[in-house]
Design an enzyme around this catalytic site. Structure first.
Site: not given
Ligand code: WQD
Length: 347
Positions: A153, A128, A157
């Site tokens: 998590y 990841s 990784k």
């Molecule tokens: C993306 C952006 C939030 C929800 C995920 C996985 C991680 C890895 C990468 C696999 C952020 C914003 C989110 C909401 C928001 N995947 N957001 N409102 O955190 O980049 O990581 O993908 O390995 O394991 O967790 O992804 O989709 O949670 O967030 O504003 O209701 O969207 O702050 O900037 P993230 P995400």
């Protein structure tokens, strides 16, 4: 048909299921192992509908060494393993770290032990972009120094990659690809499979559930970051592009091109997109106005991360085929299919 079977662990999960479709479409024979604690047979049903054939799934907990070994005894023709099976919720891992260490690390150790004992030479490990943490440079390259993990998590990784390296060191004939996913989104164009998240944490399922009315509104976690529009930057990549990268990784390993025993690849589109830009793309594609408000920042969020994907393009011959609009189109079509199925089920 390519001789031998590929064992896909976590084959009933979001990325595992989409990868099985791509593997079969590229001539591989596949078996799945998934304990269905996070994956679902609905995913497998959809995969079988797309492919028009059955896929065998072993409902096995990979933290049990004897049960894991039994799969290899029953299938002596396994020539490659793609190891997806792991818990992957950042928030959940903070609240329950031991279940993440027990599950994600013990299952990897058991799988590598079997690869060793049954001489399975081609291994692809699901890693990841979260291993980069708040990256020191952008776009991140495979050589960008890793920062301390932001969550248990992400740490599983980072440790998983170290375990793979230590396992492969000094072993001839083994090849391991470590694939660092950025933000996988979207669904197979048929809308027969997609991401199943009842209580999503991730942005795209939150958007589609809000747009379809499952949720009345959603929060954008902060618009006061030092970015183009104040919201966080991520690298969104279509799940079918992620799937194809796994197929290409196996082809690369099986062609013996893997000069080093372990190779790392960034799987991202290479383009940084802000949360607000993604929401605008969704609204344009769906024709729906999204009901969201700006909320407080989310703990643990990195401000910006996106990939330099040139190594995967050059060495794997991989190139993302789906653009942002198609990511939103397929995610929206999948959410609409889920609603239709729920209505049919209720009637
Ligand atoms: C993306 C952006 C939030 C929800 C995920 C996985 C991680 C890895 C990468 C696999 C952020 C914003 C989110 C909401 C928001 N995947 N957001 N409102 O955190 O980049 O990581 O993908 O390995 O394991 O967790 O992804 O989709 O949670 O967030 O504003 O209701 O969207 O702050 O900037 P993230 P995400």
């Amino acid at each position: 048909m390519i001789p031998g079977k590929i064992l896909v662990t976590g084959g009933c999960g979001y990325i595992g299921g989409h990868t099985i479709v791509d593997l079969i479409n590229n001539g591989f024979d596949v078996i799945s192992v998934d304990d269905l604690s996070r994956g679902s047979l609905r995913m497998l049903d959809g995969v079988e509908q797309i492919l028009g054939r059955e896929i065998k799934n072993y409902k096995v907990d990979l933290t049990n060494p004897d049960d894991t070994q039994a799969i290899f005894i029953e299938n002596p023709d396994i020539v490659g393993i793609i190891h997806f099976a792991a818990y992957k919720s950042v928030g959940e891992s903070v609240g329950d770290p031991l279940s993440y260490y027990r599950n994600n690390i013990n299952s990897l150790v058991n799988i590598l032990q079997c690869a060793n004992d049954y001489q399975v030479p081609n291994i692809v490990f699901s890693s990841s972009c979260s291993v980069y943490g708040n990256a020191a440079e952008l776009p991140v390259k495979e050589t960008t120094p890793l920062q301390p993990a932001e969550s248990p998590y992400a740490y599983t990784k980072q440790v998983g990659e170290v375990i793979c390296r230590d396992f492969a060191r000094g072993k001839s004939g083994f090849g391991i690809s470590l694939l660092r996913y950025f933000n996988p989104v979207g669904a197979h164009p048929s809308a027969l499979i997609g991401e199943l998240q009842d209580k999503p944490e991730n942005l795209v399922p939150m958007i589609t559930q809000t747009a379809i009315g499952k949720r009345s509104s959603m929060n954008v976690f902060g618009n006061d970051y030092d970015t183009r529009d104040g919201s966080c930057v991520r690298d969104y990549i279509h799940v079918m592009d992620i799937a194809n990268a796994h197929t290409k990784s196996l082809q690369y390993l099986m062609a013996g091109k893997n000069r080093e025993s372990v190779e790392v690849f960034n799987l991202g589109s290479g383009e940084g997109v802000t949360v607000l830009e993604l929401i605008s793309a969704f609204e344009r594609v769906s024709g729906r106005k999204l009901n969201f408000q700006i909320g407080p920042r989310r703990a643990g969020d990195v401000v910006a991360v996106y990939a330099d994907n040139q190594k995967a393009r050059k060495q794997l011959g991989w190139s993302p085929a789906y653009g942002l609009d198609q990511m939103m189109e397929t995610a929206w079509k999948w959410e609409q299919k889920l609603q239709l199925d729920e209505q049919m089920h209720l009637n």
